[in-house]
Design a protein around this motif. Structure first.
Motif, PDB file in Angstrom:
ATOM      1  N   TYR A 240       0.798  -1.172   0.046  1.00  0.00           N
ATOM      2  CA  TYR A 240       0.074  -0.141   0.018  1.00  0.00           C
ATOM      3  C   TYR A 240       0.899   1.205  -0.038  1.00  0.00           C
TER       4      TYR A 240
ATOM      5  N   GLU B 161      -0.309   4.205   0.497  1.00  0.00           N
ATOM      6  CA  GLU B 161      -1.134   5.382   1.310  1.00  0.00           C
ATOM      7  C   GLU B 161      -0.255   5.263   2.839  1.00  0.00           C
TER       8      GLU B 161
ATOM      9  N   ALA C 133      -5.597   6.766   5.761  1.00  0.00           N
ATOM     10  CA  ALA C 133      -5.880   6.337   4.395  1.00  0.00           C
ATOM     11  C   ALA C 133      -5.391   4.964   4.154  1.00  0.00           C
TER      12      ALA C 133
ATOM     13  N   ALA D 166      -8.140   2.194   3.361  1.00  0.00           N
ATOM     14  CA  ALA D 166      -7.908   1.522   1.791  1.00  0.00           C
ATOM     15  C   ALA D 166      -7.967   0.002   2.106  1.00  0.00           C
TER      16      ALA D 166
ATOM     17  N   GLU E  88     -10.691  -2.607   1.024  1.00  0.00           N
ATOM     18  CA  GLU E  88     -10.747  -3.670   0.157  1.00  0.00           C
ATOM     19  C   GLU E  88     -10.987  -5.047   0.783  1.00  0.00           C
TER      20      GLU E  88
ATOM     21  N   ALA F 148     -15.173  -0.552  -3.190  1.00  0.00           N
ATOM     22  CA  ALA F 148     -14.020  -0.573  -3.766  1.00  0.00           C
ATOM     23  C   ALA F 148     -13.770   0.835  -4.640  1.00  0.00           C
TER      24      ALA F 148
ATOM     25  N   VAL G 260     -11.220   3.827  -3.078  1.00  0.00           N
ATOM     26  CA  VAL G 260     -10.067   3.507  -3.027  1.00  0.00           C
ATOM     27  C   VAL G 260      -9.644   3.606  -4.504  1.00  0.00           C
TER      28      VAL G 260
ATOM     29  N   TRP H  83      -9.350   7.557  -5.438  1.00  0.00           N
ATOM     30  CA  TRP H  83      -8.353   8.570  -4.774  1.00  0.00           C
ATOM     31  C   TRP H  83      -6.770   7.891  -5.294  1.00  0.00           C
ATOM     32  N   ARG H  84      -6.792   6.631  -5.650  1.00  0.00           N
ATOM     33  CA  ARG H  84      -5.515   6.305  -6.397  1.00  0.00           C
ATOM     34  C   ARG H  84      -5.421   6.490  -7.811  1.00  0.00           C
TER      35      ARG H  84
ATOM     36  N   THR I  18     -16.069   8.524  -1.550  1.00  0.00           N
ATOM     37  CA  THR I  18     -15.458   8.656  -2.711  1.00  0.00           C
ATOM     38  C   THR I  18     -15.163  10.199  -3.021  1.00  0.00           C
TER      39      THR I  18
ATOM     40  N   GLY J 194     -12.803  11.604  -0.656  1.00  0.00           N
ATOM     41  CA  GLY J 194     -11.339  11.229  -0.834  1.00  0.00           C
ATOM     42  C   GLY J 194     -10.756  11.634  -2.164  1.00  0.00           C
TER      43      GLY J 194
ATOM     44  N   TYR K 274      -7.413  13.397  -0.651  1.00  0.00           N
ATOM     45  CA  TYR K 274      -6.214  12.646  -0.955  1.00  0.00           C
ATOM     46  C   TYR K 274      -6.008  12.538  -2.505  1.00  0.00           C
TER      47      TYR K 274
END
Length: 171
Positions: free
Chosen positions: A11, A13, A17, A21, A25, A71, A74, A77-78, A153, A156, A160
């Motif tokens: 990870y 993060e 965070a 995450a 997940e 999901a 995550v 924000w990724r 979402t 985030g 982030y």
């Protein structure tokens, strides 16, 4: 390998965070496993015992909603969603970052207002006592879960996600 070392390895993060995450997940993966087992039981019941699982379709629909919306924060924000970057090499990095920030603002604001409407629909479903057809489960709570995860979402992405756009290289 210790659990914390495994987390740091898998990870990117940091702080809360990372744990959020990981938790989301885990929720998505547990629900996916349950959906797999549910499908196996339904198929075996249908073709071996000539008796499908009662309400299996409803449980699958609810499970898919829980899994996808767990999901979604995550992935968002990724920056794991699909991006078409045909012009990125022709535009400067500053313009690409400005466009990414604009996209993050549009995504988070649209998710926020969409979640607001979804939450209202969930409240209305609960108030009217709307239940699923076969199992009689109240459907408004799932709708409200979708709204809350859409808000998560949006939050985030605007926090982030924007931090990742501004301060972290993609290389």
């Amino acid at each position: 390998m210790s659990f914390s070392a495994w987390l740091k390895k898998h990870y990117d993060e940091k702080g809360p965070a990372l744990w959020l995450a990981f938790f989301l997940e885990v929720v998505a993966s547990v629900v996916l496993f349950i959906l797999m087992a549910l499908t196996c039981v339904d198929v075996v019941g249908r073709y071996v015992f000539n008796s499908p699982l009662h309400g299996g379709t409803e449980l699958t629909e609810i499970g898919l909603a829980v899994m996808v919306f767990a999901a979604m924060p995550v992935v968002t924000w990724r920056g794991g969603h699909i991006v078409v970057d045909l012009l990125d090499r022709f535009l400067g990095s500053v313009i690409v970052k400005v466009l990414a920030l604009f996209a993050a603002l549009v995504m988070s604001s649209s998710l926020y207002f969409l979640a607001w409407r979804i939450f209202e629909l969930g409240e209305r479903s609960i108030g009217r006592g709307v239940v699923t057809e076969f199992l009689g489960m109240p459907s408004g709570y799932v709708v409200m879960y979708i709204a809350v995860m859409s808000w998560a979402t949006a939050f985030g992405m605007i926090t982030y996600g924007v931090y990742r756009i501004l301060f972290q290289d993609k290389h």
